[in-house]
Design a protein around this motif. Sequence first.
Motif, PDB file in Angstrom:
ATOM      1  N   ASP A 132       7.340  -4.909  -0.594  1.00 11.68           N
ATOM      2  CA  ASP A 132       6.925  -3.903  -1.587  1.00 11.68           C
ATOM      3  C   ASP A 132       5.784  -4.423  -2.454  1.00 11.68           C
ATOM      4  OD1 ASP A 132       8.915  -1.450  -1.528  1.00 11.68           O
ATOM      5  OD2 ASP A 132      10.108  -3.254  -1.161  1.00 11.68           O
ATOM      6  N   GLN A 133       4.739  -4.823  -1.810  1.00  6.71           N
ATOM      7  CA  GLN A 133       3.582  -5.415  -2.476  1.00  6.71           C
ATOM      8  C   GLN A 133       2.509  -4.345  -2.715  1.00  6.71           C
ATOM      9  OE1 GLN A 133       2.996  -8.599  -3.422  1.00  6.71           O
ATOM     10  NE2 GLN A 133       0.820  -8.440  -3.888  1.00  6.71           N
ATOM     11  N   CYS A 187       7.189   6.108 -10.994  1.00  9.01           N
ATOM     12  CA  CYS A 187       7.352   4.742 -11.495  1.00  9.01           C
ATOM     13  C   CYS A 187       5.948   4.200 -11.715  1.00  9.01           C
ATOM     14  CB  CYS A 187       8.112   3.881 -10.499  1.00  9.01           C
ATOM     15  SG  CYS A 187       8.186   2.129 -10.963  1.00  9.01           S
ATOM     16  N   SER A 188       5.576   4.071 -12.959  1.00  9.83           N
ATOM     17  CA  SER A 188       4.213   3.646 -13.266  1.00  9.83           C
ATOM     18  C   SER A 188       4.070   2.137 -13.078  1.00  9.83           C
ATOM     19  CB  SER A 188       3.855   4.024 -14.703  1.00  9.83           C
ATOM     20  OG  SER A 188       3.817   5.419 -14.859  1.00  9.83           O
ATOM     21  N   TYR A 213      12.775  -0.098  -3.869  1.00  3.06           N
ATOM     22  CA  TYR A 213      11.934   0.144  -2.707  1.00  3.06           C
ATOM     23  C   TYR A 213      10.889   1.210  -3.025  1.00  3.06           C
ATOM     24  CZ  TYR A 213      15.591  -2.480  -0.372  1.00  3.06           C
ATOM     25  OH  TYR A 213      16.471  -3.464  -0.016  1.00  3.06           O
ATOM     26  N   VAL A 214       9.641   0.821  -2.919  1.00  3.90           N
ATOM     27  CA  VAL A 214       8.540   1.762  -3.144  1.00  3.90           C
ATOM     28  C   VAL A 214       8.434   2.674  -1.929  1.00  3.90           C
ATOM     29  CG1 VAL A 214       6.054   1.996  -3.530  1.00  3.90           C
ATOM     30  CG2 VAL A 214       7.311   0.101  -4.597  1.00  3.90           C
ATOM     31  N   GLN A 215       8.448   3.991  -2.177  1.00  3.58           N
ATOM     32  CA  GLN A 215       8.334   4.958  -1.090  1.00  3.58           C
ATOM     33  C   GLN A 215       6.873   5.241  -0.742  1.00  3.58           C
ATOM     34  OE1 GLN A 215      11.395   5.982   0.404  1.00  3.58           O
ATOM     35  NE2 GLN A 215      11.801   4.223  -0.926  1.00  3.58           N
ATOM     36  N   ARG A 216       6.054   5.368  -1.767  1.00  3.42           N
ATOM     37  CA  ARG A 216       4.621   5.593  -1.564  1.00  3.42           C
ATOM     38  C   ARG A 216       3.917   5.472  -2.902  1.00  3.42           C
ATOM     39  NH1 ARG A 216       2.861  11.944  -1.622  1.00  3.42           N
ATOM     40  NH2 ARG A 216       4.427  12.707  -3.074  1.00  3.42           N
ATOM     41  N   LEU A 217       2.605   5.313  -2.861  1.00  2.00           N
ATOM     42  CA  LEU A 217       1.774   5.403  -4.058  1.00  2.00           C
ATOM     43  C   LEU A 217       1.263   6.832  -4.181  1.00  2.00           C
ATOM     44  CD1 LEU A 217      -0.367   2.121  -3.961  1.00  2.00           C
ATOM     45  CD2 LEU A 217       1.898   2.502  -4.970  1.00  2.00           C
ATOM     46  N   LYS A 218       1.197   7.319  -5.397  1.00  2.00           N
ATOM     47  CA  LYS A 218       0.693   8.665  -5.649  1.00  2.00           C
ATOM     48  C   LYS A 218      -0.825   8.703  -5.436  1.00  2.00           C
ATOM     49  CE  LYS A 218       4.552  10.473  -7.515  1.00  2.00           C
ATOM     50  NZ  LYS A 218       5.285  11.634  -7.000  1.00  2.00           N
ATOM     51  N   ASP A 219      -1.289   9.752  -4.778  1.00  5.57           N
ATOM     52  CA  ASP A 219      -2.731   9.947  -4.587  1.00  5.57           C
ATOM     53  C   ASP A 219      -3.209  10.870  -5.695  1.00  5.57           C
ATOM     54  OD1 ASP A 219      -5.274   9.989  -3.625  1.00  5.57           O
ATOM     55  OD2 ASP A 219      -4.842  11.231  -1.866  1.00  5.57           O
ATOM     56  N   LYS A 220      -3.625  10.290  -6.826  1.00  9.03           N
ATOM     57  CA  LYS A 220      -3.908  11.041  -8.034  1.00  9.03           C
ATOM     58  C   LYS A 220      -5.385  11.413  -8.131  1.00  9.03           C
ATOM     59  CE  LYS A 220      -2.588   7.794 -10.856  1.00  9.03           C
ATOM     60  NZ  LYS A 220      -2.410   6.651  -9.946  1.00  9.03           N
ATOM     61  N   ASN A 272      -5.041   2.583 -11.322  1.00 12.49           N
ATOM     62  CA  ASN A 272      -3.634   2.307 -11.619  1.00 12.49           C
ATOM     63  C   ASN A 272      -2.752   2.818 -10.486  1.00 12.49           C
ATOM     64  OD1 ASN A 272      -1.168   1.822 -13.045  1.00 12.49           O
ATOM     65  ND2 ASN A 272      -1.158   3.980 -13.626  1.00 12.49           N
ATOM     66  N   ALA A 273      -1.788   2.013 -10.072  1.00 12.31           N
ATOM     67  CA  ALA A 273      -0.845   2.426  -9.031  1.00 12.31           C
ATOM     68  C   ALA A 273       0.336   3.146  -9.669  1.00 12.31           C
ATOM     69  CB  ALA A 273      -0.362   1.209  -8.258  1.00 12.31           C
ATOM     70  N   SER A 274       0.548   4.401  -9.289  1.00 12.57           N
ATOM     71  CA  SER A 274       1.740   5.146  -9.670  1.00 12.57           C
ATOM     72  C   SER A 274       2.534   5.395  -8.394  1.00 12.57           C
ATOM     73  CB  SER A 274       1.373   6.479 -10.327  1.00 12.57           C
ATOM     74  OG  SER A 274       0.568   6.256 -11.465  1.00 12.57           O
ATOM     75  N   SER A 275       3.850   5.309  -8.470  1.00  7.42           N
ATOM     76  CA  SER A 275       4.630   5.292  -7.234  1.00  7.42           C
ATOM     77  C   SER A 275       5.900   6.125  -7.335  1.00  7.42           C
ATOM     78  CB  SER A 275       5.009   3.843  -6.893  1.00  7.42           C
ATOM     79  OG  SER A 275       5.856   3.306  -7.897  1.00  7.42           O
ATOM     80  N   GLU A 276       6.487   6.367  -6.172  1.00  8.69           N
ATOM     81  CA  GLU A 276       7.846   6.873  -6.057  1.00  8.69           C
ATOM     82  C   GLU A 276       8.714   5.720  -5.570  1.00  8.69           C
ATOM     83  OE1 GLU A 276       7.827  10.261  -3.440  1.00  8.69           O
ATOM     84  OE2 GLU A 276       5.915  10.943  -4.271  1.00  8.69           O
ATOM     85  N   VAL A 277       9.885   5.560  -6.171  1.00  8.22           N
ATOM     86  CA  VAL A 277      10.744   4.436  -5.803  1.00  8.22           C
ATOM     87  C   VAL A 277      12.182   4.895  -5.617  1.00  8.22           C
ATOM     88  CG1 VAL A 277       9.305   2.739  -7.025  1.00  8.22           C
ATOM     89  CG2 VAL A 277      11.234   3.800  -8.204  1.00  8.22           C
ATOM     90  N   GLU A 278      12.922   4.109  -4.847  1.00  9.61           N
ATOM     91  CA  GLU A 278      14.362   4.285  -4.723  1.00  9.61           C
ATOM     92  C   GLU A 278      15.053   2.989  -5.116  1.00  9.61           C
ATOM     93  OE1 GLU A 278      15.459   5.584  -0.832  1.00  9.61           O
ATOM     94  OE2 GLU A 278      14.815   7.654  -1.186  1.00  9.61           O
ATOM     95  N   TYR A 279      16.208   3.133  -5.762  1.00 10.65           N
ATOM     96  CA  TYR A 279      17.041   1.989  -6.128  1.00 10.65           C
ATOM     97  C   TYR A 279      18.315   2.050  -5.281  1.00 10.65           C
ATOM     98  CZ  TYR A 279      13.986   2.330 -10.213  1.00 10.65           C
ATOM     99  OH  TYR A 279      12.901   2.430 -11.040  1.00 10.65           O
TER     100      TYR A 279
END
Length: 571
Positions: free
Chosen positions: A95-96, A234-235, A276-283, A289-296
Amino acid sequence: MSQIEYSQPSANGKALSHGETHEVFNQPSSLDPYNAYASDPALQHWVRIFDGAWHESELHTYGQRVGSDLFEAGFAANKYKPEFKPHNRFGERIDQVDFHPSYHLLMQTAIEAGHHSLPWCEKKPGAHVARAALEYMHTQADPGSGCPLTMTFAAVPALMHQPNIAKEWIPKITANHYDHRNIPFYEKQGLTIGMAMTEKQGGSDVRANTTKAYPLEKVGSGEAYEIVGHKWFCSAPMCDAFLVLAHTYDVQGKSNGLSCFLLPRWRPDGRKNEMYVQRLKDKMGNVSNASSEVEYRGAFAWMIGEEGRGVRTIIEMVSMTRFDCMVGSSGIMRQALAQAYHHTSGRAAFGKNLHEQPLMQNVLADLAIESEAALAISMRVAHSLDKLQSNPEDEQEARFSRVATAIGKYWICKRTAQFTYECMECIGGVGVVEDNVLPRLYRESPINAIWEGSGNVQCLDVLRAMQKDPKVVDAFMAELAKAHGRYDVFDQYLAALKDEFQDLQTLEYRARTVVEKLALAWQASTLIQFADRDIAKAYIDSRLTGKHGQYYGTLPASVDAQLIMQRVLKL
């Protein structure tokens, strides 16, 4: 057939060489390099007014960086987007998020300057003001990198609710050391903090969140839990830890409400945390800045503050990030204005330099008034934070700051998009070309209005604060009244403003109207109290009299545009 030679004189009288069709003239040079502090009389004024002058040497140094290498780094950091790498070459989940070196330069320079920590380390009058000036300038180089810097700064008050965690984490959070490596937090000298609150089904309504927390052994503050759920935003997922909200449950399975947790990227035993990062948002904006969707999936975390009081715990962080939205949007305004002024001062049209044309002067002066008014109330809130840090028992200042932050966040962030567009129009066709910073600023300009609570959320927050504690209305009106007695127009506007709270039945429906009037009165009051008289009078003559049009460039003839423009750019 013999070749025919064509030649014509250039603007300097010399003949153009073979193959050239024209000479480039009447095109301004680029603004950079320049000093973002030394060139900004308004910023210097407000830093000195609110006790931040002791940090001016460092602000000059940072201003020079913003106007040179950091400005260039902002372009590169937005051109080369963050890239998500879920696995390493051996197939292990990592998850880099990888960034261009220019992004790391922006982060390192800001952290070494104390962008993320100054008031927590330099506990003296004007520290919040000086730190706001750093953010204001840094935003002009790159707003995107400001996101993790803001969250790292804002996390400190929230973490103070949990002394055992704060003791271990805050010294590293406030350290002027940047370490972007994806390694355990205990192996680093400096840490950054992110935030994950929003879920798909709830948005700003965090009470609709479904993420759950289960105790590993003991329950309650400071204890270890496992988090199961998701976050829609998740910012800055490359941060070392994140403040998150999750439900805890009693033995009957009934929710105890939302609690706040600190969730590290790496578990204390050295294993990668189950985040776990699902993806980065395409803003559209905030690209660096990387904004993401994550699961715990059973992620390790510590409870921060009281169980079931997570919103109250994390709201201190949110309040700080909303304040930074004010400062950041003011910084976007400033960079857009500086670019527009510099361009028009170096280009002629219809027989005159552009910024000598009366109508262009009206536009530029109008923009300058708007920009300084935004900066003024941002610095007033910074001053309020300084006062509260030195005297937390100041209830009057606390009530004022509580509602002022929401009003300022709504108004400044809402105004930025139209402001930035107008500056782009001042520049003309060149202003929409990606070589110029204006397109990036324009895409950035709506972001702060949406993040940390959109316009409606801010207006409802103002009403909630007033309903919960009616004295916040008195505190805010008392601040406005400090400017009473100097301008009849302001006094009349203030008297009429009090009538807005008579009809409580329609107050929510009218919330935007009421908040806008409060914002206008507050900017006017702040300028009357602390600004140059010409700025204050120009603001009142245009904003409070009903003589100002829908767009910029509609100042009344009573405003001395040339005098106002003298405060825009000193090179």
